[in-house]
Design a protein around this motif. Sequence first.
Motif, PDB file in Angstrom:
ATOM      1  N   PRO A  32      -5.686  -2.781   7.785  1.00 47.34           N
ATOM      2  CA  PRO A  32      -4.250  -2.556   7.892  1.00 47.34           C
ATOM      3  C   PRO A  32      -3.683  -1.949   6.612  1.00 47.34           C
ATOM      4  O   PRO A  32      -4.296  -2.049   5.546  1.00 47.34           O
ATOM      5  CB  PRO A  32      -3.697  -3.966   8.108  1.00 47.34           C
ATOM      6  CG  PRO A  32      -4.647  -4.836   7.345  1.00 47.34           C
ATOM      7  CD  PRO A  32      -6.007  -4.212   7.537  1.00 47.34           C
ATOM      8  N   PHE A  33      -2.517  -1.316   6.726  1.00 50.13           N
ATOM      9  CA  PHE A  33      -1.816  -0.849   5.548  1.00 50.13           C
ATOM     10  C   PHE A  33      -1.357  -2.056   4.733  1.00 50.13           C
ATOM     11  O   PHE A  33      -1.032  -3.105   5.286  1.00 50.13           O
ATOM     12  CB  PHE A  33      -0.591  -0.021   5.948  1.00 50.13           C
ATOM     13  CG  PHE A  33      -0.935   1.246   6.671  1.00 50.13           C
ATOM     14  CD1 PHE A  33      -1.455   2.336   5.987  1.00 50.13           C
ATOM     15  CD2 PHE A  33      -0.733   1.360   8.041  1.00 50.13           C
ATOM     16  CE1 PHE A  33      -1.771   3.519   6.646  1.00 50.13           C
ATOM     17  CE2 PHE A  33      -1.044   2.539   8.716  1.00 50.13           C
ATOM     18  CZ  PHE A  33      -1.566   3.614   8.017  1.00 50.13           C
ATOM     19  N   SER A  34      -1.330  -1.895   3.405  1.00 53.60           N
ATOM     20  CA  SER A  34      -0.916  -3.011   2.549  1.00 53.60           C
ATOM     21  C   SER A  34      -0.495  -2.487   1.181  1.00 53.60           C
ATOM     22  O   SER A  34      -0.836  -1.363   0.801  1.00 53.60           O
ATOM     23  CB  SER A  34      -2.071  -4.011   2.372  1.00 53.60           C
ATOM     24  OG  SER A  34      -3.136  -3.414   1.640  1.00 53.60           O
ATOM     25  N   ILE A  35       0.232  -3.322   0.463  1.00 51.15           N
ATOM     26  CA  ILE A  35       0.594  -2.990  -0.912  1.00 51.15           C
ATOM     27  C   ILE A  35      -0.674  -2.837  -1.750  1.00 51.15           C
ATOM     28  O   ILE A  35      -0.776  -1.960  -2.606  1.00 51.15           O
ATOM     29  CB  ILE A  35       1.504  -4.072  -1.518  1.00 51.15           C
ATOM     30  CG1 ILE A  35       2.815  -4.191  -0.724  1.00 51.15           C
ATOM     31  CG2 ILE A  35       1.780  -3.781  -2.982  1.00 51.15           C
ATOM     32  CD1 ILE A  35       3.697  -2.983  -0.770  1.00 51.15           C
ATOM     33  N   GLU A  36      -1.657  -3.679  -1.496  1.00 50.12           N
ATOM     34  CA  GLU A  36      -2.930  -3.583  -2.217  1.00 50.12           C
ATOM     35  C   GLU A  36      -3.572  -2.220  -1.993  1.00 50.12           C
ATOM     36  O   GLU A  36      -4.045  -1.576  -2.939  1.00 50.12           O
ATOM     37  CB  GLU A  36      -3.882  -4.687  -1.745  1.00 50.12           C
ATOM     38  CG  GLU A  36      -5.248  -4.638  -2.414  1.00 50.12           C
ATOM     39  CD  GLU A  36      -6.193  -5.702  -1.886  1.00 50.12           C
ATOM     40  OE1 GLU A  36      -7.243  -5.902  -2.521  1.00 50.12           O
ATOM     41  OE2 GLU A  36      -5.900  -6.316  -0.846  1.00 50.12           O
ATOM     42  N   MET A  37      -3.585  -1.744  -0.743  1.00 49.47           N
ATOM     43  CA  MET A  37      -4.161  -0.443  -0.436  1.00 49.47           C
ATOM     44  C   MET A  37      -3.440   0.659  -1.200  1.00 49.47           C
ATOM     45  O   MET A  37      -4.081   1.539  -1.800  1.00 49.47           O
ATOM     46  CB  MET A  37      -4.057  -0.159   1.069  1.00 49.47           C
ATOM     47  CG  MET A  37      -4.516   1.242   1.470  1.00 49.47           C
ATOM     48  SD  MET A  37      -3.985   1.711   3.136  1.00 49.47           S
ATOM     49  CE  MET A  37      -5.061   0.672   4.122  1.00 49.47           C
ATOM     50  N   PHE A  38      -2.113   0.609  -1.197  1.00 46.72           N
ATOM     51  CA  PHE A  38      -1.345   1.656  -1.852  1.00 46.72           C
ATOM     52  C   PHE A  38      -1.528   1.611  -3.372  1.00 46.72           C
ATOM     53  O   PHE A  38      -1.533   2.647  -4.032  1.00 46.72           O
ATOM     54  CB  PHE A  38       0.123   1.545  -1.481  1.00 46.72           C
ATOM     55  CG  PHE A  38       0.399   1.823  -0.019  1.00 46.72           C
ATOM     56  CD1 PHE A  38      -0.522   2.484   0.778  1.00 46.72           C
ATOM     57  CD2 PHE A  38       1.586   1.408   0.565  1.00 46.72           C
ATOM     58  CE1 PHE A  38      -0.272   2.745   2.117  1.00 46.72           C
ATOM     59  CE2 PHE A  38       1.855   1.667   1.892  1.00 46.72           C
ATOM     60  CZ  PHE A  38       0.931   2.333   2.682  1.00 46.72           C
ATOM     61  N   ALA A  39      -1.666   0.416  -3.927  1.00 50.60           N
ATOM     62  CA  ALA A  39      -1.936   0.305  -5.358  1.00 50.60           C
ATOM     63  C   ALA A  39      -3.299   0.909  -5.696  1.00 50.60           C
ATOM     64  O   ALA A  39      -3.454   1.603  -6.708  1.00 50.60           O
ATOM     65  CB  ALA A  39      -1.868  -1.158  -5.794  1.00 50.60           C
ATOM     66  N   ASP A  40      -4.270   0.667  -4.835  1.00 54.34           N
ATOM     67  CA  ASP A  40      -5.594   1.278  -5.036  1.00 54.34           C
ATOM     68  C   ASP A  40      -5.501   2.805  -4.956  1.00 54.34           C
ATOM     69  O   ASP A  40      -6.190   3.521  -5.697  1.00 54.34           O
ATOM     70  CB  ASP A  40      -6.585   0.760  -3.988  1.00 54.34           C
ATOM     71  CG  ASP A  40      -6.989  -0.690  -4.220  1.00 54.34           C
ATOM     72  OD1 ASP A  40      -6.753  -1.205  -5.331  1.00 54.34           O
ATOM     73  OD2 ASP A  40      -7.535  -1.302  -3.274  1.00 54.34           O
TER      74      ASP A  40
END
Length: 220
Positions: A13-21
Motif C-alpha cells: 500500500p501507499f504510505s508515508i514510509e514509502m514516500f520517505a524512501d
Amino acid sequence: RAQGGSGAGSKRPFSIEMFADDVLAAADAAGLDRFVAGGISMGAAIALRLAARHPDRVTGLVLVRPAWAFDAASQNMRPYVEVAELIRGRPLDDARDAFAASATAARFRIEAPDNLASLLGFFARANANVFAEVMRAIANDGPGVTRAAAAGLALPTLVIGSGIDLVHPLATARSLADTIPNAAFVEVTPKATDKERHFAEIRAAIGSFLNTNFDKQDQS
C-alpha cells in the motif's frame, strides 16, 4: 507517486514510509548526501519521518501546515477518506455531486473554503481513481514518529501554521513546534483569507530560516 508528473508505481500500500524512501532515493540519485527536508501537509509528514529516521542525512527541517503530529489516521484527515470512497464507488460526476451535498462539504464551505476547493478538485484529476487509493491509504497513515522521538530531534526546525484550515489545524503546527527542541514557529495569513499573502509569508519565513541557519555554513 501519483502526484505531479510521477506515476503511481506498482508497490502497495501507499504510505508515508514509502514516500520517505522515495525522497531518499531521489536524493541519492542527485548525489545529495545531506539536505534540509521540508514540505507542506503530507510533505511535512514525510520530512518529519526523514528527520527522525535518518538524522545522518537531514540537516534541517521545515514543516508547513502539517496535517499530522504524532497519531495516525487523525480525525482531520477523514474528509480525504470520504472523498476517496466516493471516487472509488461511483462515477466521478455522481461522486462529486454527492460530496458537494454532504454534511462535510457544508461544514467546510463555512469554516474552511480553501480546504473544500482542494477536496472538490480531486474529482477532476485525470488520475482520480489511483489518487483516491493514495488518499485513502495516506489519510489512514501517519509519520510514524512518536512524541518522544520528535522531542529528541537535534536540528534547526521551522514550523509554519495558519488558521481557517480544518485539514491542517493550527493546533497541530503548534504541538509540533512545542515538542521539537528550539523549533521556530511562524503563523502566517490563512490561505482562505489571502492566498498571495499566505504564500509570500511562507516564502519569507523559509528564506529567513535558511539564511539564519545555513547560509554561512562552510560548504567544503
